[in-house]
Design an enzyme around this catalytic site. Structure first.
Site, mmCIF file in Angstrom:
data_model
loop_
_atom_site.group_PDB
_atom_site.id
_atom_site.type_symbol
_atom_site.label_atom_id
_atom_site.label_comp_id
_atom_site.label_asym_id
_atom_site.label_seq_id
_atom_site.Cartn_x
_atom_site.Cartn_y
_atom_site.Cartn_z
ATOM 1 N N TYR A 32 26.770 16.115 46.684
ATOM 2 C CA TYR A 32 27.130 16.746 48.043
ATOM 3 C C TYR A 32 26.993 18.284 48.036
ATOM 4 O O TYR A 32 26.147 18.808 48.822
ATOM 5 C CB TYR A 32 28.216 16.299 48.735
ATOM 6 C CG TYR A 32 28.646 17.230 49.855
ATOM 7 C CD1 TYR A 32 28.107 16.597 51.231
ATOM 8 C CD2 TYR A 32 29.451 18.214 50.008
ATOM 9 C CE1 TYR A 32 28.408 17.204 52.264
ATOM 10 C CE2 TYR A 32 29.685 18.885 51.068
ATOM 11 C CZ TYR A 32 29.153 18.235 52.430
ATOM 12 O OH TYR A 32 29.561 18.837 53.765
ATOM 13 N N LYS A 36 23.801 20.868 49.623
ATOM 14 C CA LYS A 36 24.263 22.059 50.652
ATOM 15 C C LYS A 36 23.798 23.146 50.056
ATOM 16 O O LYS A 36 23.345 24.108 50.773
ATOM 17 C CB LYS A 36 25.760 22.177 50.964
ATOM 18 C CG LYS A 36 26.053 20.783 51.802
ATOM 19 C CD LYS A 36 25.485 20.611 52.873
ATOM 20 C CE LYS A 36 25.731 19.423 53.810
ATOM 21 N NZ LYS A 36 25.361 19.085 55.072
#
Length: 128
Positions: A32, A36
């Site tokens: 994750y 990002k």
């Protein structure tokens, strides 16, 4: 972005959704966080590539936001959500309108001198 680029007028504003995960490490979130960080990097590159067309590219990084989706993740685990909320320096979750106000600003003429930026709307979670 590739599909939308031919449709964007001079002076357009592109707003990507990031996360404090690009600057704050947390166990179990490596993929994750990497995604990002990639969004942040793409925004910088696209901002540089599109500056001659006066197209601005920025990132909004919202924190915990009071949404049905977030609440749905914690059905039966409200104590876990409360614990997560307690980690936010402002000790609360954002209201969707608070995130929307920042997005509206980035889409407006009020931000015409901003490109390649990332705005954290996370109650201070990414800052300390």
């Amino acid at each position: 972005m590739q599909a939308a680029l031919p449709l964007l007028n001079e002076g357009a504003s592109v707003i990507l959704c990031g996360s404090a995960g690009d600057v704050k490490a947390s166990p179990g979130t490596s993929v994750y966080a990497a995604s990002k960080t990639a969004i942040r990097s793409l925004a910088r590159s696209w901002a540089a590539e599109l500056v001659d067309r006066k197209i601005r590219v920025n990132v909004v990084a919202p924190g915990l936001t009071e949404t049905p989706g977030l609440n749905g993740l914690f059905v039966g685990a409200e104590d876990a959500l409360a614990g997560l909320t307690a980690t936010v320096p402002m000790k609360r979750r954002a209201q969707p309108e608070e995130i929307g106000s920042v997005i509206t600003f980035l889409a407006s003429d009020g931000s015409t001198f901003m490109t390649g930026s990332e705005i954290y709307v996370d109650g201070g979670a990414s800052q300390f």
